[in-house]
Design a protein around this motif. Structure first.
Motif, mmCIF file in Angstrom:
data_model
loop_
_atom_site.group_PDB
_atom_site.id
_atom_site.type_symbol
_atom_site.label_atom_id
_atom_site.label_comp_id
_atom_site.label_asym_id
_atom_site.label_seq_id
_atom_site.Cartn_x
_atom_site.Cartn_y
_atom_site.Cartn_z
ATOM 1 N N VAL A 418 0.872 -1.176 0.000
ATOM 2 C CA VAL A 418 0.000 0.000 0.000
ATOM 3 C C VAL A 418 0.911 1.228 0.000
ATOM 4 O O VAL A 418 2.035 1.182 0.496
ATOM 5 C CB VAL A 418 -0.958 0.043 1.201
ATOM 6 C CG1 VAL A 418 -1.923 -1.116 1.155
ATOM 7 C CG2 VAL A 418 -0.190 0.053 2.511
ATOM 8 N N ARG A 432 -5.571 10.441 -11.120
ATOM 9 C CA ARG A 432 -5.625 9.491 -10.003
ATOM 10 C C ARG A 432 -5.962 8.088 -10.510
ATOM 11 O O ARG A 432 -5.350 7.105 -10.096
ATOM 12 C CB ARG A 432 -6.662 9.949 -8.977
ATOM 13 C CG ARG A 432 -6.287 11.214 -8.224
ATOM 14 C CD ARG A 432 -7.363 11.592 -7.213
ATOM 15 N NE ARG A 432 -6.982 12.742 -6.426
ATOM 16 C CZ ARG A 432 -7.207 14.009 -6.776
ATOM 17 N NH1 ARG A 432 -7.841 14.264 -7.929
ATOM 18 N NH2 ARG A 432 -6.809 15.008 -6.017
ATOM 19 N N ASN A 433 -6.924 8.006 -11.395
ATOM 20 C CA ASN A 433 -7.342 6.699 -11.907
ATOM 21 C C ASN A 433 -6.266 6.052 -12.769
ATOM 22 O O ASN A 433 -6.209 4.820 -12.893
ATOM 23 C CB ASN A 433 -8.633 6.849 -12.721
ATOM 24 C CG ASN A 433 -9.807 7.269 -11.850
ATOM 25 O OD1 ASN A 433 -9.816 7.006 -10.638
ATOM 26 N ND2 ASN A 433 -10.787 7.918 -12.448
ATOM 27 N N ILE A 436 -2.221 3.736 -10.922
ATOM 28 C CA ILE A 436 -1.839 2.327 -10.767
ATOM 29 C C ILE A 436 -1.558 1.681 -12.125
ATOM 30 O O ILE A 436 -0.556 0.962 -12.268
ATOM 31 C CB ILE A 436 -2.904 1.556 -9.966
ATOM 32 C CG1 ILE A 436 -2.827 1.982 -8.489
ATOM 33 C CG2 ILE A 436 -2.701 0.052 -10.101
ATOM 34 C CD1 ILE A 436 -3.795 1.261 -7.568
ATOM 35 N N ARG A 450 -1.556 -2.238 -3.818
ATOM 36 C CA ARG A 450 -2.967 -2.635 -3.763
ATOM 37 C C ARG A 450 -3.846 -1.397 -3.761
ATOM 38 O O ARG A 450 -4.864 -1.343 -4.437
ATOM 39 C CB ARG A 450 -3.207 -3.461 -2.491
ATOM 40 C CG ARG A 450 -4.637 -3.931 -2.311
ATOM 41 C CD ARG A 450 -4.799 -4.620 -0.951
ATOM 42 N NE ARG A 450 -6.127 -5.191 -0.807
ATOM 43 C CZ ARG A 450 -6.470 -6.408 -1.176
ATOM 44 N NH1 ARG A 450 -5.569 -7.189 -1.756
ATOM 45 N NH2 ARG A 450 -7.682 -6.863 -1.008
ATOM 46 N N ARG A 451 -3.439 -0.406 -2.968
ATOM 47 C CA ARG A 451 -4.175 0.866 -2.944
ATOM 48 C C ARG A 451 -3.181 2.001 -2.765
ATOM 49 O O ARG A 451 -2.100 1.823 -2.206
ATOM 50 C CB ARG A 451 -5.188 0.908 -1.799
ATOM 51 C CG ARG A 451 -6.374 -0.016 -1.976
ATOM 52 C CD ARG A 451 -7.348 0.129 -0.820
ATOM 53 N NE ARG A 451 -8.122 -1.094 -0.677
ATOM 54 C CZ ARG A 451 -8.765 -1.438 0.432
ATOM 55 N NH1 ARG A 451 -8.691 -0.674 1.496
ATOM 56 N NH2 ARG A 451 -9.457 -2.553 0.478
ATOM 57 N N ILE A 453 -3.204 5.900 -1.197
ATOM 58 C CA ILE A 453 -3.996 6.784 -0.333
ATOM 59 C C ILE A 453 -3.340 8.154 -0.318
ATOM 60 O O ILE A 453 -2.128 8.271 -0.084
ATOM 61 C CB ILE A 453 -4.072 6.220 1.100
ATOM 62 C CG1 ILE A 453 -4.728 4.838 1.057
ATOM 63 C CG2 ILE A 453 -4.843 7.156 2.022
ATOM 64 C CD1 ILE A 453 -4.369 3.975 2.224
ATOM 65 N N TYR A 478 -5.378 1.750 8.181
ATOM 66 C CA TYR A 478 -6.267 1.760 7.024
ATOM 67 C C TYR A 478 -6.732 0.352 6.654
ATOM 68 O O TYR A 478 -7.819 0.173 6.108
ATOM 69 C CB TYR A 478 -5.565 2.396 5.823
ATOM 70 C CG TYR A 478 -5.646 3.894 5.790
ATOM 71 C CD1 TYR A 478 -6.731 4.547 5.199
ATOM 72 C CD2 TYR A 478 -4.644 4.668 6.349
ATOM 73 C CE1 TYR A 478 -6.803 5.921 5.172
ATOM 74 C CE2 TYR A 478 -4.711 6.057 6.324
ATOM 75 C CZ TYR A 478 -5.789 6.675 5.732
ATOM 76 O OH TYR A 478 -5.859 8.043 5.713
ATOM 77 N N ASP A 482 -7.638 -6.902 6.205
ATOM 78 C CA ASP A 482 -7.401 -6.868 4.762
ATOM 79 C C ASP A 482 -8.149 -8.006 4.079
ATOM 80 O O ASP A 482 -7.570 -8.978 3.619
ATOM 81 C CB ASP A 482 -5.900 -6.953 4.477
ATOM 82 C CG ASP A 482 -5.601 -6.719 3.001
ATOM 83 O OD1 ASP A 482 -6.441 -6.110 2.325
ATOM 84 O OD2 ASP A 482 -4.524 -7.149 2.561
ATOM 85 N N GLU A 488 -12.180 -7.250 -6.090
ATOM 86 C CA GLU A 488 -10.912 -6.581 -5.802
ATOM 87 C C GLU A 488 -9.763 -7.542 -6.051
ATOM 88 O O GLU A 488 -9.864 -8.741 -5.803
ATOM 89 C CB GLU A 488 -10.903 -6.124 -4.344
ATOM 90 C CG GLU A 488 -9.695 -5.289 -3.996
ATOM 91 C CD GLU A 488 -9.824 -4.750 -2.584
ATOM 92 O OE1 GLU A 488 -9.931 -3.519 -2.418
ATOM 93 O OE2 GLU A 488 -9.819 -5.546 -1.635
#
Length: 490
Positions: A418, A432-433, A436, A450-451, A453, A478, A482, A488
């Motif tokens: 993360v 932002r999109n 990744i 994975r994410r 933030i 956060y 998990d 996902e």
């Protein structure tokens, strides 16, 4: 609990030292204060006398500058204290808390204008070595303790032919700058060294990486001590085409510098004018790699500077060139305690070499290559990736101002990545999109987060290192559970 005291200083007093340099102090409120050598010497003599009256003849009392004082006063108190035989500790802003913490560790401490805290006598005493300087450390791990440094104060008044600053290109008449916090060992050590030169030294109360290039241009800085974080930010800012003004020499320390950033500065200033310094807050030794040496041996942190460097295998025998082992330094100090409070594993050999747990390799010419520390490694499905590699990839993305990576547990892969990022104010939802997917093109699958933030700030130490413990705690907060959501990625 033990009490740490000092042996009586019966030799030449460090208080006889006086600086040759002038200081330009940049306070966090934006004000600037100039201290010419004569004024600086007079102020230091006055504060030393105040400190002498505070502790009387007790040279076992650990002196602390007032962390809440205006920056000029704080710095003068620190320099004045370093000229006395007492141990000295460098506090954060809250000096009272530092005094109480040291008292719990069995050390009597005091600051100007603050009452001493009563304490019970411990069962036994240890001796704190002469010239001891206590530095809060643990910036990478977040496990704060005090490093006991006995070498830094010897810089005061040292023959300049033996000084590290001289080896790094500092000369009389140059305008020098310290872009990091003097509360950290790296920049404080360079300040004490630079004070022996007839030069102008710029010092910052709260260094702002985004303003370093502006400062270099405005004040015609020629020689600067900085961190890889500063260098990366300046690299981006130099896209305005205005150049680096009079800057001729860069010294970077405190953390590893990525290859692209390092090579940018080699090409900008000339590799022979860029230096990497590796050392420890404990003052056990130093290595130096000039840029042209690094270009011949990419990845090295250099050879020892008045330091013998060795690598030993698990049985304590010297490792063959290129073989991984524990890194040991020897720089003329005998076996002694290296920490007060939270203690790390420290290993001394019978001939005076010491290891604090770093691992690395030596080549046939004695150049050291360090292995990444364990807290930087993330293992995803049996593949180990480095947090620093992920962070470098993020920082290469336009609009990302800062970044840090951490691991969270995952019931399928063991761990997942993360990331926390600081964006500029112009980031769009589309950017932002796309982040990744962009990382998938440059990182191996195991390293793709994975994410991601967004946060207001990445926790860093005063030296600029990511606080890995704080980042890990943020990640766990956060992702306490998990559990994959529908659709996902695992």
């Amino acid at each position: 609990m033990t009490t740490l005291t000092t042996t009586r200083n019966t030799g030449r007093s460090a208080g006889e030292w006086m600086p040759a340099a002038s200081l330009v102090l940049h306070a966090r409120d934006g004000s600037t204060h100039f201290l010419e050598p004569d004024d600086l010497r007079a102020r230091l003599a006055q504060i030393r006398e105040e400190l002498r009256q505070e502790v009387a003849s007790d040279d076992s009392v650990c002196l602390l500058p007032n962390g809440k004082a205006p920056f000029e006063r704080f710095l003068l108190e620190l320099l004045a204290a370093l000229g006395l035989p007492n141990p000295v500790a460098v506090p954060d802003d809250d000096t009272s808390a530092a005094i109480a913490q040291l008292a719990r560790l069995g050390l009597t401490a005091g600051a100007l204008g603050q009452e001493r805290q009563p304490r019970d006598e411990p069962a036994r005493r240890e001796v704190l070595p002469r010239h001891a300087l206590l530095l809060r450390t643990g910036g990478t791990s977040g496990r704060i303790r005090y490093a006991v440094n006995t070498s830094m104060r010897r810089t005061l008044g040292r023959n300049r032919r033996l000084s590290l600053a001289s080896a790094l290109g500092l000369k009389d008449g140059k305008r020098a700058s310290l872009a990091g916090s003097i509360r950290h060992a790296a920049h404080l050590s360079m300040l004490l060294d630079a004070l022996n030169y007839d030069t102008q030294v710029h010092v910052f109360e709260k260094p702002d990486p985004a303003q370093v290039l502006h400062h270099i241009r405005r004040d015609s800085v020629q020689w600067i001590v900085t961190t890889p974080l500063h260098l990366r930010i300046m690299q981006r800012q130099l896209q305005d085409g205005k150049g680096t003004s009079d800057l001729r020499t860069v010294v970077h320390m405190s953390a590893a510098c990525s290859t692209p950033v390092k090579r940018f500065w080699h090409s900008t200033l000339g590799a022979e004018n860029v230096y990497e310094v590796f050392g420890a807050s404990e003052g056990i030794g130093t290595t130096v790699a000039r840029g042209d040496e690094w270009e011949e041996r990419p990845g090295t942190v250099g050879r020892g500077f008045y330091t013998s460097v060795s690598v030993m295998d698990s049985s304590g025998r010297p490792a063959a060139p290129g073989e991984l082992g524990d890194v040991y330094f020897k720089s003329g100090t005998s076996a002694r305690p290296l920490h007060v409070g939270q203690r790390d594993v420290v290993t001394w050999t019978s001939d005076g070499h010491v290891s604090i747990g770093d691992q690395g390799r030596l080549d046939t010419d004695g150049y050291l290559y360090l292995e990444p520390r364990p807290q930087l490694r993330i293992t995803v499905g049996g593949t180990t990736v480095l947090a620093t590699d992920i962070e470098e990839a993020l920082l290469d993305v336009p609009g990302i101002q800062d970044a840090a990576a951490a691991a969270v547990s995952n019931h399928v892969t063991g761990q997942r990545v993360v990331c926390f990022v600081v964006r500029d104010s112009h980031g769009s939802d589309a950017e932002r999109n796309a982040l990744i997917p962009a990382l998938r093109r440059v990182l191996p699958p195991a390293a793709v987060p994975r994410r991601i933030i967004e946060v207001e700030a990445v926790p860093r130490s005063p030296s600029g290192k990511v606080n890995r413990t704080a980042i890990s705690e943020m990640a766990q907060m956060y992702f306490a559970a998990d559990v994959p959501r529908k659709g996902e990625e695992q």
